[in-house]
Design an enzyme around this catalytic site. Structure first.
Site, short mmCIF file in Angstrom:
data_model
loop_
_atom_site.label_atom_id
_atom_site.label_comp_id
_atom_site.label_asym_id
_atom_site.label_seq_id
_atom_site.Cartn_x
_atom_site.Cartn_y
_atom_site.Cartn_z
N ASP A 22 47.20 25.54 -22.29
CA ASP A 22 46.08 24.60 -22.23
C ASP A 22 45.70 24.14 -23.64
O ASP A 22 44.87 23.26 -23.80
CB ASP A 22 44.87 25.25 -21.55
CG ASP A 22 43.73 24.27 -21.41
OD1 ASP A 22 43.98 23.15 -20.92
OD2 ASP A 22 42.59 24.59 -21.83
N GLU A 66 47.34 19.89 -31.48
CA GLU A 66 46.60 19.04 -30.54
C GLU A 66 45.53 18.18 -31.22
O GLU A 66 45.05 17.20 -30.64
CB GLU A 66 45.92 19.91 -29.47
CG GLU A 66 44.76 20.75 -30.01
CD GLU A 66 44.10 21.63 -28.96
OE1 GLU A 66 44.81 22.42 -28.30
OE2 GLU A 66 42.88 21.53 -28.80
N HIS A 91 43.59 20.94 -23.17
CA HIS A 91 42.48 21.81 -23.58
C HIS A 91 41.28 21.57 -22.67
O HIS A 91 40.19 21.14 -23.13
CB HIS A 91 42.12 21.57 -25.04
CG HIS A 91 41.51 22.78 -25.69
ND1 HIS A 91 41.78 23.17 -26.97
CD2 HIS A 91 40.66 23.71 -25.21
CE1 HIS A 91 41.10 24.27 -27.26
NE2 HIS A 91 40.41 24.61 -26.20
N ARG A 96 43.54 29.23 -28.42
CA ARG A 96 43.75 28.31 -29.53
C ARG A 96 45.24 28.16 -29.77
O ARG A 96 45.98 29.17 -29.85
CB ARG A 96 43.08 28.84 -30.81
CG ARG A 96 41.58 28.68 -30.86
CD ARG A 96 41.15 27.20 -30.93
NE ARG A 96 39.71 27.01 -30.93
CZ ARG A 96 38.95 26.90 -29.84
NH1 ARG A 96 39.50 26.94 -28.63
NH2 ARG A 96 37.65 26.71 -29.94
#
Ligand code: COI
Length: 325
Positions: free
Chosen positions: A255, A260, A292, A231
């Protein structure tokens, strides 16, 4: 039994159809992200399943309850988007997904290798016919120490995957587990001080928010490589930027990203994205960012859908499913 599934992508539809046939449930599928405005869609449904883009707050939970919803599942491992305390208070069971950790674990190792071998810089050069080697000197995992913070299912799978590379591995977890087979558990300070690469595999909570901040980074090795496939807010973006600028951080494989929300998993090709820290961070040659997508494999998606539907059926029919409450 009727279930409403939110945030349904096209690649999930066949899995939902299969689950519905096998489990004998009626499904309503929508691409929409759950909000108060579209909560009415859940009227007449016994359960609701979602991914992680909506904020499932007290007001929304109350509304679902009033509409007759008796169970919620998130098809994600992470559950920081759901107000679990309120769900518990109003007696609404919530389950998360337990899909196989292999996809995320493999992706984590891939990001480590991309950072170690300067893949982004090499790719940029290739695109302008620059085939030089200078500055692309890599390092080999067998000569390095990897620190794994959080050794639940994903962290443990990362350790197992890495065991073939011959690196030394340190682990930190408030509940040490079977990963002890592959790594040595230690305190966080030692892990920070001795690791060349640090990867975090933790749930986001008040306790873990910004756990990788300026102070934590200062305690790490010069040139440390940081990986985040969990996260974004586990890492303080400003501290990451300062670490890259000062060359304290040698590489970042992200990632997920703190800001985001509303950007990842959507096409913004023709829009203005107002997110200056993301634009700034992603222009560095030693920062690899992806949208992600570590979870996004055929096996995991099938698993996620099954967990989403099966979790509701099990809770409501047998009560024999592990909930988060
Ligand atoms: C999770 O399962 O927690 C994920 O991070 C994947 C989600 C973004 C779909």
């Amino acid at each position: 039994m009727k279930i409403l599934a939110y945030e349904v992508r096209d690649d999930e539809r066949a899995h939902f159809d299969r689950c519905a046939r096998q489990l004998g449930v009626e499904l309503a599928l929508t691409e929409q992200v759950p909000t108060l405005e579209n909560a009415e869609l859940a009227a007449g449904c016994d359960g609701v399943t979602m991914l992680g883009q909506g904020k499932i707050d007290a007001a929304l939970l109350d509304t679902y309850r009033q509409l007759g919803v008796r169970c919620l599942t998130t098809r994600t491992v992470g559950y920081d988007h759901i107000d679990l305390t309120h769900a518990k208070n109003i007696g609404l069971p919530v389950c998360n997904a337990y899909y196989d950790p292999n996809g995320v674990a493999e992706y984590t190792v891939m990001l480590m290798l991309l950072c170690l071998r300067h893949y982004k810089a090499a790719l940029w050069r290739m695109q302008v016919n620059d085939y030089s080697l200078q500055g692309l000197y890599g390092r080999e995992l067998r000569n390095l120490t990897v620190g794994i913070v959080g050794t639940g299912r994903i962290g443990a799978q990362v350790a197992q995957n890495l065991s073939g590379f011959g690196c030394r591995m340190l682990g930190y977890d408030s509940h040490p587990g079977p990963a002890a087979r592959w790594l040595t558990y230690t305190d966080l300070d030692t892990l920070y001080r001795e690791s060349d690469i640090i990867t975090v595999h933790l749930n986001l909570s008040e306790q873990t928010y910004h756990m990788i901040d300026g102070d934590a980074i200062a305690r790490m090795k010069d040139g440390v490589i940081l990986i985040n496939c969990a996260r974004g807010p586990l890492m303080d973006t400003d501290a990451l930027i300062a670490g890259i600028e000062q060359k304290k951080i040698g590489g970042l494989g992200l990632d997920c990203f703190e800001y985001e929300e509303g950007i990842y998993h959507q096409n913004h090709r023709d829009e203005i994205i107002c997110n200056s820290s993301m634009a700034y961070l992603r222009q560095f040659p030693n920062v690899v960012m992806t949208q992600h997508m570590a979870f996004y494999t055929d096996a995991a998606v099938a698993n996620m859908v099954r967990c989403g539907v099966e979790g509701i059926c099990s809770v409501l029919e047998t009560g024999a499913y592990q909930t988060l409450l």
